[in-house]
Design an enzyme around this catalytic site. Structure first.
Site, PDB file in Angstrom:
ATOM      1  N   CYS A  33       0.846  -1.177   0.000  1.00  9.51           N
ATOM      2  CA  CYS A  33       0.000   0.000   0.000  1.00  9.51           C
ATOM      3  C   CYS A  33       0.890   1.239   0.000  1.00  9.51           C
ATOM      4  O   CYS A  33       1.898   1.303   0.694  1.00  9.51           O
ATOM      5  CB  CYS A  33      -0.941   0.096   1.187  1.00  9.51           C
ATOM      6  SG  CYS A  33      -2.133  -1.230   1.250  1.00  9.51           S
ATOM      7  N   ARG A  53       4.033  -0.600  -4.718  1.00 13.71           N
ATOM      8  CA  ARG A  53       3.707  -1.071  -3.369  1.00 13.71           C
ATOM      9  C   ARG A  53       2.377  -1.818  -3.319  1.00 13.71           C
ATOM     10  O   ARG A  53       2.022  -2.393  -2.289  1.00 13.71           O
ATOM     11  CB  ARG A  53       3.652   0.111  -2.394  1.00 13.71           C
ATOM     12  CG  ARG A  53       4.958   0.866  -2.293  1.00 13.71           C
ATOM     13  CD  ARG A  53       4.805   2.046  -1.373  1.00 13.71           C
ATOM     14  NE  ARG A  53       4.622   1.647  -0.007  1.00 13.71           N
ATOM     15  CZ  ARG A  53       5.594   1.413   0.859  1.00 13.71           C
ATOM     16  NH1 ARG A  53       6.837   1.551   0.479  1.00 13.71           N
ATOM     17  NH2 ARG A  53       5.328   1.047   2.084  1.00 13.71           N
ATOM     18  N   TRP A 106      -2.664  -2.771  -1.678  1.00 13.75           N
ATOM     19  CA  TRP A 106      -2.367  -4.201  -1.763  1.00 13.75           C
ATOM     20  C   TRP A 106      -3.254  -4.829  -0.701  1.00 13.75           C
ATOM     21  O   TRP A 106      -3.060  -4.603   0.497  1.00 13.75           O
ATOM     22  CB  TRP A 106      -0.891  -4.461  -1.472  1.00 13.75           C
ATOM     23  CG  TRP A 106      -0.490  -5.888  -1.699  1.00 13.75           C
ATOM     24  CD1 TRP A 106      -0.098  -6.452  -2.875  1.00 13.75           C
ATOM     25  CD2 TRP A 106      -0.438  -6.933  -0.714  1.00 13.75           C
ATOM     26  NE1 TRP A 106       0.185  -7.786  -2.688  1.00 13.75           N
ATOM     27  CE2 TRP A 106      -0.018  -8.102  -1.378  1.00 13.75           C
ATOM     28  CE3 TRP A 106      -0.709  -6.999   0.652  1.00 13.75           C
ATOM     29  CZ2 TRP A 106       0.142  -9.321  -0.728  1.00 13.75           C
ATOM     30  CZ3 TRP A 106      -0.553  -8.214   1.305  1.00 13.75           C
ATOM     31  CH2 TRP A 106      -0.131  -9.357   0.618  1.00 13.75           C
ATOM     32  N   ASN A 129      -1.875   2.276   5.572  1.00 17.03           N
ATOM     33  CA  ASN A 129      -0.977   1.193   5.161  1.00 17.03           C
ATOM     34  C   ASN A 129      -0.595   0.430   6.418  1.00 17.03           C
ATOM     35  O   ASN A 129      -0.060   1.023   7.348  1.00 17.03           O
ATOM     36  CB  ASN A 129       0.256   1.812   4.484  1.00 17.03           C
ATOM     37  CG  ASN A 129       1.413   0.840   4.295  1.00 17.03           C
ATOM     38  OD1 ASN A 129       2.563   1.242   4.262  1.00 17.03           O
ATOM     39  ND2 ASN A 129       1.135  -0.428   4.157  1.00 17.03           N
ATOM     40  N   GLY A 130      -0.927  -0.863   6.456  1.00 18.98           N
ATOM     41  CA  GLY A 130      -0.619  -1.660   7.640  1.00 18.98           C
ATOM     42  C   GLY A 130      -1.776  -2.583   7.941  1.00 18.98           C
ATOM     43  O   GLY A 130      -2.636  -2.827   7.091  1.00 18.98           O
ATOM     44  N   GLU A 190      17.080 -18.382  -7.158  1.00 16.06           N
ATOM     45  CA  GLU A 190      16.679 -17.043  -7.591  1.00 16.06           C
ATOM     46  C   GLU A 190      16.072 -17.082  -9.006  1.00 16.06           C
ATOM     47  O   GLU A 190      15.083 -16.402  -9.284  1.00 16.06           O
ATOM     48  CB  GLU A 190      17.900 -16.110  -7.522  1.00 16.06           C
ATOM     49  CG  GLU A 190      17.702 -14.695  -8.008  1.00 16.06           C
ATOM     50  CD  GLU A 190      16.595 -13.918  -7.291  1.00 16.06           C
ATOM     51  OE1 GLU A 190      16.059 -14.393  -6.286  1.00 16.06           O
ATOM     52  OE2 GLU A 190      16.253 -12.828  -7.787  1.00 16.06           O
ATOM     53  N   LYS A 216      12.313 -15.860  -9.890  1.00 10.60           N
ATOM     54  CA  LYS A 216      12.015 -14.830 -10.910  1.00 10.60           C
ATOM     55  C   LYS A 216      10.912 -15.322 -11.841  1.00 10.60           C
ATOM     56  O   LYS A 216       9.984 -14.609 -12.168  1.00 10.60           O
ATOM     57  CB  LYS A 216      13.255 -14.487 -11.756  1.00 10.60           C
ATOM     58  CG  LYS A 216      14.326 -13.674 -11.098  1.00 10.60           C
ATOM     59  CD  LYS A 216      14.005 -12.215 -10.907  1.00 10.60           C
ATOM     60  CE  LYS A 216      13.293 -11.926  -9.637  1.00 10.60           C
ATOM     61  NZ  LYS A 216      13.913 -11.924  -8.378  1.00 10.60           N
ATOM     62  N   GLU A 241       7.494 -15.489 -10.044  1.00 11.80           N
ATOM     63  CA  GLU A 241       6.966 -14.163  -9.711  1.00 11.80           C
ATOM     64  C   GLU A 241       6.283 -13.493 -10.888  1.00 11.80           C
ATOM     65  O   GLU A 241       5.218 -12.917 -10.734  1.00 11.80           O
ATOM     66  CB  GLU A 241       8.117 -13.227  -9.271  1.00 11.80           C
ATOM     67  CG  GLU A 241       8.585 -13.424  -7.863  1.00 11.80           C
ATOM     68  CD  GLU A 241       9.702 -12.448  -7.527  1.00 11.80           C
ATOM     69  OE1 GLU A 241       9.597 -11.747  -6.528  1.00 11.80           O
ATOM     70  OE2 GLU A 241      10.713 -12.391  -8.276  1.00 11.80           O
ATOM     71  N   HIS A 289      16.550 -36.753  -5.406  1.00 11.69           N
ATOM     72  CA  HIS A 289      15.772 -37.150  -4.231  1.00 11.69           C
ATOM     73  C   HIS A 289      14.355 -36.599  -4.295  1.00 11.69           C
ATOM     74  O   HIS A 289      13.811 -36.157  -3.283  1.00 11.69           O
ATOM     75  CB  HIS A 289      16.485 -36.688  -2.955  1.00 11.69           C
ATOM     76  CG  HIS A 289      17.874 -37.231  -2.872  1.00 11.69           C
ATOM     77  ND1 HIS A 289      18.141 -38.544  -2.575  1.00 11.69           N
ATOM     78  CD2 HIS A 289      19.078 -36.650  -3.104  1.00 11.69           C
ATOM     79  CE1 HIS A 289      19.445 -38.748  -2.602  1.00 11.69           C
ATOM     80  NE2 HIS A 289      20.042 -37.600  -2.929  1.00 11.69           N
ATOM     81  N   LYS A 341       6.174  -4.752  -4.058  1.00  9.85           N
ATOM     82  CA  LYS A 341       7.626  -4.649  -3.929  1.00  9.85           C
ATOM     83  C   LYS A 341       8.064  -4.531  -2.482  1.00  9.85           C
ATOM     84  O   LYS A 341       9.084  -5.067  -2.082  1.00  9.85           O
ATOM     85  CB  LYS A 341       8.123  -3.443  -4.722  1.00  9.85           C
ATOM     86  CG  LYS A 341       9.611  -3.314  -4.677  1.00  9.85           C
ATOM     87  CD  LYS A 341      10.180  -2.970  -6.006  1.00  9.85           C
ATOM     88  CE  LYS A 341      11.664  -3.172  -6.029  1.00  9.85           C
ATOM     89  NZ  LYS A 341      12.039  -4.572  -6.230  1.00  9.85           N
TER      90      LYS A 341
HETATM   91  C1  G6P Z   1       9.039  -8.726  -1.903  1.00 12.75           C
HETATM   92  C2  G6P Z   1       9.599  -8.369  -3.261  1.00 12.75           C
HETATM   93  C3  G6P Z   1      10.871  -9.167  -3.519  1.00 12.75           C
HETATM   94  C4  G6P Z   1      11.870  -8.926  -2.398  1.00 12.75           C
HETATM   95  C5  G6P Z   1      11.266  -9.225  -1.024  1.00 12.75           C
HETATM   96  C6  G6P Z   1      12.158  -8.743   0.096  1.00 12.75           C
HETATM   97  O1  G6P Z   1       8.591 -10.041  -1.902  1.00 12.75           O
HETATM   98  O2  G6P Z   1       8.651  -8.639  -4.275  1.00 12.75           O
HETATM   99  O3  G6P Z   1      11.448  -8.755  -4.749  1.00 12.75           O
HETATM  100  O4  G6P Z   1      12.992  -9.718  -2.599  1.00 12.75           O
HETATM  101  O5  G6P Z   1      10.017  -8.543  -0.883  1.00 12.75           O
HETATM  102  O6  G6P Z   1      12.242  -7.348   0.028  1.00 12.75           O
HETATM  103  P1  G6P Z   1      13.422  -6.459   0.581  1.00 12.75           P
HETATM  104  O7  G6P Z   1      13.036  -5.064   0.221  1.00 12.75           O
HETATM  105  O8  G6P Z   1      13.459  -6.673   2.065  1.00 12.75           O
HETATM  106  O9  G6P Z   1      14.671  -6.899  -0.079  1.00 12.75           O
END
Ligand code: G6P
Length: 620
Positions: A2, A27, A74, A100-101, A493, A497, A500, A516, A615
């Site tokens: 948010c 956000r 969000w 926000n929260g 990672e 990606k 996501e 396994h 994000k």
């Molecule tokens: C969210 C984002 C990710 C990020 C994670 C941790 O899930 O979508 O891209 O890696 O938060 O965020 P930070 O800002 O703590 O690295």
């Protein structure tokens, strides 16, 4: 999650509110809304969907006035819908707020307010807060207070917040007190921008770029009263605070897409520069070590450290895994990498010689912040590896290292990952040189690090080839990502990606471990992405690749330039420049970012705003 904006001044508020919401859209983008004071009423426009849709609505139904608040959502409590969109109204419209929260005790407060006659129209926890402020205001009025006075409204917000359990960043307008905006924070970030005869509010500094360079970050339990001419900062429990005015360091280029179609691609291509920036001024060639300005620990304290805990979420957690291998190899200090969401509620044994590093791009992730605070409370030196200057984690840590990667806008993290790995390499070098690492070894690491920006430039040349490979495989519904040692976190990672942004199921595994379990998934429709640059156990990884091929699984390999052997086994090969093993994640992560990007595009997904994600995750 948010985003919040606010404006008080002489200009039409809508311009800043909408532009700010566009910049904060990363956000959350389930819905968006604005509220603007119009004479003796507050007009609201809100809508499910993106800020662009809200902007369209505001063109159809214009809204004027120079005091306003806005929100991009969000969803946590209540599905994304017009009615659940912020701003929310309290009482009979005398209070309007954005939040926000999470209000954890919303259910009991709602029951209580219902008994008082308040009617609830939404499924949100925020509406409870709006009505609660309206209720506290009515109590003040009963005692004879004047609702057009700021002091009355401030008291109402203060009393309401004292009854709330949970987290909040809020901006509140009062119908009977035009030209005033009240903001408060606990756990969710807020920053005030100081202009000339105007004040701005935002969840982070990005909306303020181009509007002002003077900012004040609110701390937990602080409240701000904003008018065109003034800002009053108070502690929730009473007492004026002196604002600590900082200069905004963000640049507007970060928000400019330039020649790129998406922020994610732009940020992938920025990596040679962001790695250069992460290294700048930190390589000490004379002493063959790294240097940092902000660790705030003296050499004796650092020498005493006998264990390091790296804590993070998401991509930052993957960077932490690379960090574990680096620090253990160079400095021989035992390292553990903990999910922040677990660490905050666990009580692992730690001694007074344990040092904590919170790794975070945003510096606002709720779990990382909570884990860091818990460790700090126990007295451990707690540092941050963080991108966003002035963020909560950066401010609360005892010290730390900034990434200097510039704003990362794409929700899927790319340049922050490689910048984090670069900084962790510097940290490993620094700690190593305080212990076992020899001068020549330190010199060698420095010269390899210095070459990395060029290696990244060379890596980016694989873009067209990755695009072609994406066209071949984008229809697959399952992928395996496999790598060993330094490339195991890269496999994790790469899989993250893809999940996501393309909504394709992908699993990252240590290549040998796939026997396994995951190997049962392999068939001719399930591609395996092998991260297999030349390393100590290269023949072993090649055997793992043969095992997949023997089961007719298609193989995409990320390998070192000139590796013909790999081409004999894999169906497709992406070549990256050869670098030392410990630096491989910096080059091997890049084609995997590109692969996810192109598969997502081909599947018609929104790469910069993937569904359900945000994000900055400011709820736990
Ligand atoms: C969210 C984002 C990710 C990020 C994670 C941790 O899930 O979508 O891209 O890696 O938060 O965020 P930070 O800002 O703590 O690295």
């Amino acid at each position: 999650m948010c985003g919040i904006v606010g404006y008080v001044g002489p200009k039409p508020a809508l311009t800043y509110l909408l532009e700010g919401l566009f910049r904060l859209e990363y956000r959350g983008y389930d819905s968006a809304g604005v509220a603007i004071q119009q004479g003796d009423a507050i007009a609201i426009r809100k809508k499910t969907g993106r800020v662009g849709q809200l902007s369209q609505l505001c063109q159809e139904q214009p809204i004027e006035g120079s005091t306003g608040i806005g929100h991009t959502r969000w969803a946590t409590h209540g599905e994304p819908s017009d009615v659940n969109s912020h701003p929310h109204t309290g009482g009979n419209g005398e209070v309007v707020l954005v939040h926000n929260g999470v209000i954890e005790n919303y259910a009991s407060l709602r029951n209580e307010l219902r008994e008082q006659g308040y009617v609830f129209r939404t499924g949100t926890d925020t509406e409870v807060l709006a009505h609660l402020v309206a209720f506290e205001l009515s109590e003040e009025i009963k005692m004879g207070a004047d609702p057009s006075r700021t002091a009355t409204n401030l008291k109402a917000v203060e009393s309401a917040l004292k009854r709330v359990k949970g987290t909040y960043g809020i901006a509140v307008l009062f119908r009977d007190n035009p030209g005033t905006l009240i903001a408060a924070r606990l756990g969710s970030p807020l920053v005030v921008g100081i202009g000339k005869g105007e004040h701005f509010l935002a969840s982070d500094a990005s909306p303020l770029v181009g509007y002002t360079e003077e900012v004040v970050y609110l701390s937990d339990h602080e409240m701000a009263v904003l008018t065109a001419d003034g800002m009053q900062l108070l502690h929730r429990d009473g007492g004026a605070q002196t604002p600590d005015v900082k200069v905004l360091e963000q640049a507007s280029e970060d928000l400019d897409l330039g020649e790129f179609e998406h922020y994610m691609l732009k940020e992938i291509f920025e990596q040679p520069t962001t790695i250069e920036n992460a290294l700048r001024g930190r390589l000490d060639e004379d002493e063959a070590t790294a240097r940092f300005g902000g660790l705030n620990l003296d050499p004796q304290q650092l020498r005493r450290i006998d264990r390091i805990v790296l804590t993070a979420c998401g991509t930052s957690w993957h960077a932490g895994l690379v960090g574990e291998y680096l620090i253990e190899e160079f400095a021989r200090i035992p390292v553990e990498v903990e999910y922040a969401s677990e660490l905050r509620y666990r009580n692992p044994p730690m001694t007074d010689r344990t040092m904590i590093f919170a790794i975070t791009q945003s510096g606002e992730t709720a779990d990382t912040l909570a884990a860091m605070r818990e460790c700090k409370r126990k007295g451990h030196p707690t540092l941050a590896i963080c991108n966003v200057v002035g963020s909560t984690i950066a401010r609360e840590a005892d010290g730390g290292i900034y990434l200097h990667a510039g704003q990362e806008v794409g929700v899927a993290s790319t340049k922050a990952f490689t910048a984090q790995v670069t900084v962790l390499t510097l940290l490993a070098l620094f700690l190593g040189r305080m212990r076992h690492l020899s001068y020549p070894a330190g010199k060698r690491i420095i010269s390899h690090l210095q070459a990395m920006p060029d290696m990244l430039r060379r890596t980016l040349e694989c873009h067209e080839q990755v695009k072609t490979i994406a066209e071949k495989y984008y229809g697959a519904e399952n992928f395996l990502y496999l790598g060993r040692l330094y490339n195991f976190p890269v496999a994790l990672e790469g899989a993250l990606k893809l999940k996501e942004i393309s909504y394709v199921h992908a699993e990252g595994y240590p290549a040998a471990e796939m026997k396994h379990g995951p190997i049962a998934l392999v068939d001719e429709d399930t591609p395996s992405v092998f991260v297999v640059p030349k390393c100590n156990i290269y023949p072993k990884v090649m055997s793992n690749m043969e095992e997949i091929k023997a089961r007719r699984g298609p193989v995409i390999a990320v390998a070192c330039e000139g590796d013909d052997k790999v081409a004999d086994i894999a169906d497709d090969v992406i070549y990256v420049p050869p670098v030392d093993e410990y630096l491989q994640p910096l080059v091997t992560a890049v084609p995997l970012q590109m692969l996810a990007y192109h598969i997502a595009l081909l599947r018609g997904c929104n790469v910069d705003r993937p569904r359900n994600l945000a994000k900055s995750v400011t709820v736990e």
